[in-house]
Enzyme design. Structure first.
Site, PDB file in Angstrom:
ATOM      1  N   HIS A   6       1.663   4.067  -4.753  1.00 14.96           N
ATOM      2  CA  HIS A   6       1.562   5.047  -3.672  1.00 14.96           C
ATOM      3  C   HIS A   6       2.907   4.966  -2.966  1.00 14.96           C
ATOM      4  CE1 HIS A   6      -2.946   5.695  -3.611  1.00 14.96           C
ATOM      5  NE2 HIS A   6      -2.743   4.806  -4.568  1.00 14.96           N
ATOM      6  N   GLU A   9       4.967   8.407   0.908  1.00 14.91           N
ATOM      7  CA  GLU A   9       3.949   9.233   1.545  1.00 14.91           C
ATOM      8  C   GLU A   9       4.352   9.456   2.991  1.00 14.91           C
ATOM      9  OE1 GLU A   9      -0.797   9.489   2.565  1.00 14.91           O
ATOM     10  OE2 GLU A   9      -0.001   7.631   1.776  1.00 14.91           O
ATOM     11  N   ASP A 105      -7.146  10.752  -3.412  1.00 12.15           N
ATOM     12  CA  ASP A 105      -7.244   9.316  -3.175  1.00 12.15           C
ATOM     13  C   ASP A 105      -7.958   8.976  -1.881  1.00 12.15           C
ATOM     14  OD1 ASP A 105      -5.223  10.075  -1.451  1.00 12.15           O
ATOM     15  OD2 ASP A 105      -3.980   8.330  -1.832  1.00 12.15           O
ATOM     16  N   ASN A 106      -8.286   9.953  -1.071  1.00  9.58           N
ATOM     17  CA  ASN A 106      -9.021   9.683   0.160  1.00  9.58           C
ATOM     18  C   ASN A 106     -10.070  10.774   0.358  1.00  9.58           C
ATOM     19  OD1 ASN A 106      -5.908   8.837   0.967  1.00  9.58           O
ATOM     20  ND2 ASN A 106      -7.471   7.359   1.551  1.00  9.58           N
TER      21      ASN A 106
END
Length: 198
Positions: A6, A9, A105-106
């Site tokens: 990740h 971001e 992813d969330n």
């Protein structure tokens, strides 16, 4: 071995994790799949820098996962309405030959209070967020074969696929697929129809 990052971001200036990962992967000749999610920082860069980084990503075989559900919610937050989309340069990456996929992813957590774990819903959202123009069928690899490649897996095609791996959608076009009801497995349809397709 597979790697999953990740990275970058955010929309703050100076984020360079994507390029660092590409440089290291190229320098060591890493042969396994590498997936980098988010990469929002590419939205801040001029076209020439994006091309340079995209070329490195393509050469290193790195997949970029665009995560619109989370990043549309989190990125560009100010005291008013956000003026940045919060997603990476999907079109430019694809044009450079980078394997790109869209994902989630969330969902309903501290980072994103809404959403679904549904690839078709995510592609639907990506059509809006990234201006993915018709024909929609050209974008289906973002949630199918490109996603398989991101995992280092061979693409799955209809020919030779086990019947339990097939889904049936009630849609009359590829674009309609994105708005279709939840699919059924092929074997469920056969069971519901007494073993006969209508």
């Amino acid at each position: 071995m597979t790697l999953d990052f990740h990275v970058d971001e955010g929309l703050s200036p100076g984020l360079d994790g994507i390029e660092v990962i590409a440089d290291i992967a190229l320098s060591v000749g890493f042969g396994g799949p590498i997936l980098c999610g988010h990469a929002c920082s590419l939205a801040n860069l001029p076209d020439g820098d994006v091309r340079r980084i995209a070329d490195k990503l393509a050469e290193a075989g790195i997949t970029i996962a665009v995560l619109p559900q989370t990043n549309l919610y989190l990125q560009g937050r100010t005291s008013g309405t956000p003026d940045r989309r919060g997603i990476t340069r999907l079109h430019e990456l694809r044009a450079a030959g980078v394997n790109v996929t869209v994902g989630v992813d969330n969902v309903c957590d501290a980072f994103c209070p809404v959403g679904r774990h549904d690839p078709l819903y995510t592609l639907n959202l990506s059509v809006l967020a990234a201006h993915l123009d018709p024909p929609i069928g050209g974008h289906l690899p973002l949630i199918t074969t490109n996603a398989q490649a991101a995992l280092g897996l061979a693409p799955v095609t209809v020919d030779g696929t086990h019947i339990d791996d097939l889904l049936i959608f009630d849609a009359d076009s590829t674009a309609g697929l994105l708005n279709a009801p939840v699919p059924q497995s092929f074997s469920d349809v056969l069971r519901n129809d007494g073993g006969q397709l209508q």
